[in-house]
Enzyme design. Structure first.
Site, mmCIF file in Angstrom:
data_model
loop_
_atom_site.group_PDB
_atom_site.id
_atom_site.type_symbol
_atom_site.label_atom_id
_atom_site.label_comp_id
_atom_site.label_asym_id
_atom_site.label_seq_id
_atom_site.Cartn_x
_atom_site.Cartn_y
_atom_site.Cartn_z
ATOM 1 N N GLY A 291 -6.723 -4.832 -3.364
ATOM 2 C CA GLY A 291 -5.579 -3.982 -3.705
ATOM 3 C C GLY A 291 -4.300 -4.580 -3.135
ATOM 4 O O GLY A 291 -3.290 -4.733 -3.834
ATOM 5 N N HIS A 292 -4.337 -4.926 -1.829
ATOM 6 C CA HIS A 292 -3.161 -5.565 -1.209
ATOM 7 C C HIS A 292 -2.856 -6.894 -1.901
ATOM 8 O O HIS A 292 -1.700 -7.225 -2.140
ATOM 9 C CB HIS A 292 -3.430 -5.855 0.269
ATOM 10 C CG HIS A 292 -3.672 -4.649 1.111
ATOM 11 N ND1 HIS A 292 -4.901 -4.337 1.627
ATOM 12 C CD2 HIS A 292 -2.836 -3.663 1.522
ATOM 13 C CE1 HIS A 292 -4.821 -3.239 2.331
ATOM 14 N NE2 HIS A 292 -3.588 -2.795 2.283
ATOM 15 N N GLN B 160 2.143 7.486 11.969
ATOM 16 C CA GLN B 160 1.663 8.142 10.737
ATOM 17 C C GLN B 160 0.232 8.650 10.859
ATOM 18 O O GLN B 160 -0.312 9.194 9.915
ATOM 19 C CB GLN B 160 1.831 7.225 9.526
ATOM 20 C CG GLN B 160 0.929 6.014 9.492
ATOM 21 C CD GLN B 160 1.313 5.064 8.363
ATOM 22 O OE1 GLN B 160 2.293 4.328 8.457
ATOM 23 N NE2 GLN B 160 0.561 5.071 7.282
ATOM 24 N N LYS C 30 0.163 2.540 -6.283
ATOM 25 C CA LYS C 30 0.179 3.903 -6.841
ATOM 26 C C LYS C 30 -0.939 4.769 -6.246
ATOM 27 O O LYS C 30 -0.980 5.966 -6.467
ATOM 28 C CB LYS C 30 -0.007 3.840 -8.358
ATOM 29 C CG LYS C 30 1.222 3.372 -9.099
ATOM 30 C CD LYS C 30 0.932 3.441 -10.584
ATOM 31 C CE LYS C 30 2.116 3.068 -11.409
ATOM 32 N NZ LYS C 30 1.778 2.993 -12.848
ATOM 33 N N LYS C 31 -1.879 4.134 -5.551
ATOM 34 C CA LYS C 31 -2.978 4.922 -4.983
ATOM 35 C C LYS C 31 -2.417 5.962 -4.016
ATOM 36 O O LYS C 31 -2.853 7.103 -3.992
ATOM 37 C CB LYS C 31 -3.968 4.006 -4.278
ATOM 38 C CG LYS C 31 -4.984 4.792 -3.521
ATOM 39 C CD LYS C 31 -6.279 4.076 -3.376
ATOM 40 C CE LYS C 31 -7.203 4.870 -2.513
ATOM 41 N NZ LYS C 31 -6.654 5.005 -1.155
ATOM 42 N N ARG D 243 -10.164 2.088 4.238
ATOM 43 C CA ARG D 243 -11.081 3.062 4.856
ATOM 44 C C ARG D 243 -12.467 3.071 4.201
ATOM 45 O O ARG D 243 -13.383 3.700 4.726
ATOM 46 C CB ARG D 243 -10.471 4.463 4.818
ATOM 47 C CG ARG D 243 -9.289 4.608 5.763
ATOM 48 C CD ARG D 243 -8.809 6.046 5.898
ATOM 49 N NE ARG D 243 -7.921 6.219 7.015
ATOM 50 C CZ ARG D 243 -6.579 6.299 6.938
ATOM 51 N NH1 ARG D 243 -5.982 6.204 5.766
ATOM 52 N NH2 ARG D 243 -5.845 6.461 8.030
HETATM 53 O O1 PAF Z 1 0.382 2.313 2.744
HETATM 54 C C1 PAF Z 1 0.334 1.788 3.876
HETATM 55 O O2 PAF Z 1 -0.430 0.868 4.141
HETATM 56 C C2 PAF Z 1 1.244 2.318 4.968
HETATM 57 O O3 PAF Z 1 1.424 3.689 4.844
HETATM 58 C C3 PAF Z 1 2.593 1.588 5.030
HETATM 59 C C4 PAF Z 1 3.391 1.807 3.774
HETATM 60 C C5 PAF Z 1 2.370 0.106 5.252
HETATM 61 C C6 PAF Z 1 3.420 2.140 6.205
HETATM 62 O O4 PAF Z 1 2.759 1.966 7.430
#
Ligand code: PAF
Length: 278
Positions: free
Chosen positions: A33-34, A58, A150-151, A189
């Site tokens: 995905g990345h 977060q 978009k996920k 995850r």
């Molecule tokens: O989607 C993520 O991996 C994170 O929420 C992000 C945008 C890198 C912010 O830490």
């Protein structure tokens, strides 16, 4: 590829970049995905910067911050092979002071769905994304392009709003969800899932497929779609199923071209989200 750990080094390294930059912020544990975000950034820009930072603000109390997968060495190799120019891997001290000014997610869009299940999560996301975008776009003559999947649809929507509300010189580029051949949306995850849980997790994408099939049959009533999805998801613990427009307002009927169907479930101890854009 250059690996930098400080803001100063990053700005030094980008000083002579005259042309377009594509930026992919991540929390590491990179997967396909990345990679698809990086590849898109690669094809659309002259230079590509990726950041890896597991952002503590977060994660809520009791969430998986400590066990969040960290794969720095593998990630470096992936970035190198994908043609990344700069990999930015700052420390927590580099990114945060003790007493900080905070960004708060907007009252309505920030506090529904993920925002209600994970209160404060989006404040942390917006805070770190604002920092990263400012660091990378610093002193740039042209608009920075930043790539998000978009996920995390609600995250994408809130970041887009932040960029607009704070007049940042950044263009947000939404990127399609990448799935395993069996339909499971890729996520860092997913490594938490046992074999059995992985099979159960497939019901998320199956429920969305079922929803899109109903839409194709012109069955657009949200309640009916949600009921059918609940049936598909009976083996997992549903946190929410929502049918919203692109502004994240609940809608009673699917509007073709302006709908997102979202699902969040717990499979064992793992929380998974998925969605489709209609
Ligand atoms: O989607 C993520 O991996 C994170 O929420 C992000 C945008 C890198 C912010 O830490």
């Amino acid at each position: 590829m250059i690996i930098v750990n400080s803001i100063k080094e990053l700005q030094q390294a980008t000083k002579n970049f005259k042309s377009s930059i594509g930026f992919v912020p991540t929390m590491g544990a990179l997967h396909e995905g990345h990679l698809s975000l990086i590849q898109k950034a690669r094809t659309e820009n002259d230079k590509v910067i990726v950041s890896i930072f597991v952002n503590p603000t977060q994660f809520l109390e009791g969430e998986d911050l400590d066990k969040y997968p960290r794969k720095d060495e593998a990630d470096k190799k992936i970035c190198q092979l994908a043609g990344v120019d700069i990999l930015f891997m700052p420390s927590i001290d580099m990114m945060y002071e003790k007493d900080e000014l905070n960004i708060t997610a907007p009252a309505i869009r920030g506090f529904i769905l993920e925002g209600s299940k994970r209160a404060g999560h989006f404040d942390g996301v917006l805070q770190i994304v604002m920092k990263l975008l400012n660091i990378v776009s610093y002193n740039r003559p042209s608009k920075l392009r930043a790539y998000f999947g978009k996920k995390d649809a609600q995250q994408l929507s809130l970041i887009t709003q932040m960029v607009k509300n704070y007049f940042l010189n950044v263009e947000i580029i939404p990127c399609d969800i990448v799935r395993d051949s069996n339909g499971l949306a890729l996520s860092s995850r997913n490594v938490y899932l046992s074999k059995e849980e992985r099979t159960k997790a497939l019901s998320l994408s199956r429920s969305l497929k079922c929803a899109s099939k109903l839409v194709m049959q012109n069955k657009l009533d949200s309640d009916t779609i949600i009921q059918e999805m609940q049936e598909v998801l009976r083996e997992v613990e549903i946190e929410y199923i929502a049918i919203v427009n692109r502004e994240f307002k609940q809608i009673s009927n699917v509007i073709i071209g302006n709908t997102i169907i979202l699902v969040a479930c717990r499979v064992g101890d793992t929380r998974l989200i998925d969605n489709i854009w209609i």
